[in-house]
Design an enzyme around this catalytic site. Structure first.
Site, PDB file in Angstrom:
ATOM      1  N   HIS A  40       5.197 -10.467   5.197  1.00  8.68           N
ATOM      2  CA  HIS A  40       4.719  -9.892   3.879  1.00  8.68           C
ATOM      3  C   HIS A  40       5.240 -10.550   2.829  1.00  8.68           C
ATOM      4  O   HIS A  40       4.784 -10.917   1.793  1.00  8.68           O
ATOM      5  CB  HIS A  40       4.986  -8.290   4.054  1.00  8.68           C
ATOM      6  CG  HIS A  40       4.023  -7.726   5.063  1.00  8.68           C
ATOM      7  ND1 HIS A  40       4.533  -7.124   6.380  1.00  8.68           N
ATOM      8  CD2 HIS A  40       2.752  -7.474   5.050  1.00  8.68           C
ATOM      9  CE1 HIS A  40       3.797  -6.386   6.673  1.00  8.68           C
ATOM     10  NE2 HIS A  40       2.524  -6.781   6.348  1.00  8.68           N
ATOM     11  N   GLN A  64      -9.803   2.112   9.003  1.00  7.95           N
ATOM     12  CA  GLN A  64     -10.089   0.990   9.694  1.00  7.95           C
ATOM     13  C   GLN A  64      -9.266   1.123  11.095  1.00  7.95           C
ATOM     14  O   GLN A  64      -9.081   0.162  11.753  1.00  7.95           O
ATOM     15  CB  GLN A  64      -9.230  -0.269   9.074  1.00  7.95           C
ATOM     16  CG  GLN A  64      -7.756  -0.203   9.031  1.00  7.95           C
ATOM     17  CD  GLN A  64      -7.382  -1.252   8.179  1.00  7.95           C
ATOM     18  OE1 GLN A  64      -7.219  -1.261   6.607  1.00  7.95           O
ATOM     19  NE2 GLN A  64      -6.594  -2.170   8.687  1.00  7.95           N
ATOM     20  N   GLY A 152      -2.673 -12.953   4.868  1.00  6.36           N
ATOM     21  CA  GLY A 152      -2.134 -13.635   5.860  1.00  6.36           C
ATOM     22  C   GLY A 152      -3.160 -14.086   6.884  1.00  6.36           C
ATOM     23  O   GLY A 152      -4.311 -13.455   7.125  1.00  6.36           O
ATOM     24  N   ASP A 155      -4.476 -12.589  10.431  1.00  5.57           N
ATOM     25  CA  ASP A 155      -5.731 -11.860  10.595  1.00  5.57           C
ATOM     26  C   ASP A 155      -6.697 -12.589  10.226  1.00  5.57           C
ATOM     27  O   ASP A 155      -7.262 -12.615   8.936  1.00  5.57           O
ATOM     28  CB  ASP A 155      -5.491 -10.453   9.770  1.00  5.57           C
ATOM     29  CG  ASP A 155      -4.218  -9.649  10.356  1.00  5.57           C
ATOM     30  OD1 ASP A 155      -4.421  -9.314  11.177  1.00  5.57           O
ATOM     31  OD2 ASP A 155      -3.344  -9.552   9.429  1.00  5.57           O
ATOM     32  N   GLN A 158     -10.368 -11.142   9.578  1.00  9.61           N
ATOM     33  CA  GLN A 158     -10.292 -10.439   8.403  1.00  9.61           C
ATOM     34  C   GLN A 158     -10.215 -11.319   7.068  1.00  9.61           C
ATOM     35  O   GLN A 158     -10.958 -10.752   6.081  1.00  9.61           O
ATOM     36  CB  GLN A 158      -8.747  -9.592   8.239  1.00  9.61           C
ATOM     37  CG  GLN A 158      -8.512  -9.015   7.051  1.00  9.61           C
ATOM     38  CD  GLN A 158      -7.322  -7.988   7.218  1.00  9.61           C
ATOM     39  OE1 GLN A 158      -7.430  -6.861   7.609  1.00  9.61           O
ATOM     40  NE2 GLN A 158      -6.123  -8.512   6.604  1.00  9.61           N
ATOM     41  N   SER A 191       3.897  -5.862  12.027  1.00  8.06           N
ATOM     42  CA  SER A 191       4.655  -4.705  12.153  1.00  8.06           C
ATOM     43  C   SER A 191       4.490  -3.923  13.397  1.00  8.06           C
ATOM     44  O   SER A 191       5.291  -3.249  13.720  1.00  8.06           O
ATOM     45  CB  SER A 191       3.730  -3.811  11.110  1.00  8.06           C
ATOM     46  OG  SER A 191       3.491  -4.399  10.043  1.00  8.06           O
TER      47      SER A 191
HETATM   48  O1  PAF Z   1      -4.111  -6.419   6.787  1.00 11.27           O
HETATM   49  C1  PAF Z   1      -3.769  -5.432   6.384  1.00 11.27           C
HETATM   50  O2  PAF Z   1      -2.433  -4.953   6.390  1.00 11.27           O
HETATM   51  C2  PAF Z   1      -5.015  -4.443   6.179  1.00 11.27           C
HETATM   52  O3  PAF Z   1      -5.945  -4.588   6.925  1.00 11.27           O
HETATM   53  C3  PAF Z   1      -5.268  -4.454   4.682  1.00 11.27           C
HETATM   54  C4  PAF Z   1      -5.746  -5.729   4.111  1.00 11.27           C
HETATM   55  C5  PAF Z   1      -4.062  -4.068   3.848  1.00 11.27           C
HETATM   56  C6  PAF Z   1      -6.451  -3.377   4.592  1.00 11.27           C
HETATM   57  O4  PAF Z   1      -5.893  -2.063   4.893  1.00 11.27           O
END
Ligand code: PAF
Length: 292
Positions: A40, A64, A152, A155, A158, A191
């Site tokens: 992060h 989510q 990142g 993911d 995502q 994490s």
């Molecule tokens: O990647 C994450 O930590 C989560 O999916 C995000 C993008 C913060 C959305 O809650």
């Protein structure tokens, strides 16, 4: 060293961005669920390089997580997170809203979802997950109105879904994907690594090794059948007793639909997820299929 201000209210957050924009400053957002690690912090550093002010959101987003997933157990470490950000000195403001701030009318009726791109990979085993991600990121964008947001590439699914959403919704936020930060032995920082026992931690780098072998089979050995690449990765995961495969798949990077024959000149994402004890870890590699 700057001490990041913490804002919990949506209106106060919106006003913060308004002030930055009124002074002609470019604002970057790094959306997170907290439990911050070096991965992060690398995103936050990147954000500081490409914008004048950096906001980090910390919000464990309930929509989510599916039933039986780790929403309740997900680490909530705001004080430590603030200390990390303070130590790094690149973050100007932390947006740490309560659930009631992000979902002000209670049970959410309004969803933002991207068709088809969430059907495969993590979407198959986590139904509704990406709809929760796109909804909360839309809400963060609506509140914070960042000029740029950094995510990142661990993911990757995502990231590609959010990129599509951002383009189609016209949020006016540029999306930047940042390469996965890894431990020395190749394990992607996450994490969820904190859930691993020592034996699981020692076994987990098999994910990276298998993906690199898969990449080499395409780039160096000329493999063009996705099924053969999947078999190779599966056999490597199956050889490690701590590892239980969730999925291994090759998909097109624009549509995130599975591919069977690898087309020269195309770019594919090889992605996987696997359980090590109670930790579900993901990793991936982007491969440019050589011409010829
Ligand atoms: O990647 C994450 O930590 C989560 O999916 C995000 C993008 C913060 C959305 O809650």
């Amino acid at each position: 060293m700057s001490v990041p201000e913490v804002i919990v209210g949506a209106e106060a957050m919106r006003a913060w961005t308004r002030r930055q924009h009124a002074s002609g400053r470019r604002v970057a957002l790094v959306p997170t669920m907290g439990a911050l690690h070096e991965g992060h912090l690398a995103l936050v550093k990147k954000a500081a390089e490409i914008a004048d002010r950096v906001a980090v959101s910390i919000f464990v987003n309930p929509t989510q997580f599916g039933p039986g997933e780790d929403f309740d157990a997900y680490p909530r470490t705001l004080d430590e997170d603030r200390a990390h950000l303070e130590g790094q000195g690149c973050c100007d403001v932390v947006f740490a809203p309560a659930v009631s701030e992000m979902y002000p009318l209670g049970a959410n009726l309004t969803w933002v979802s991207v068709d088809r791109m969430g059907d495969h990979l993590c979407g198959s085993s986590r139904p509704g997950h990406f709809r929760g991600v796109t909804t909360v990121v839309s809400r963060l964008f609506a509140i914070i109105q960042p000029d740029v947001a950094v995510f990142g590439l661990k993911d990757a699914q995502q990231f590609f879904i959010l990129r599509r959403m951002t383009r189609e919704m016209g949020f006016g936020t540029e999306l930047v994907g940042f390469p996965t930060v890894r431990e020395e032995d190749g394990l992607a920082l996450s994490s969820r690594n904190r859930y691993l026992t020592p034996a699981e931690r020692a076994a987990a780098p098999v994910l990276r090794r298998a993906l690199l072998e898969a990449e080499a089979s395409i780039v160096s050995a000329g493999q063009r059948k996705a099924a053969s690449v999947v078999s190779l990765v599966r056999s490597r995961l199956a050889a490690v007793s701590e590892c239980r495969e969730d999925y291994v798949q090759l998909v097109d990077t624009d549509t995130l639909q599975p591919v069977s024959d690898l087309v020269p000149g195309s770019r594919v994402l090889i992605a996987l997820a696997a359980f090590f004890g109670k930790a579900r870890l993901i990793d991936n590699v982007l491969v440019d299929v050589p011409q010829g």
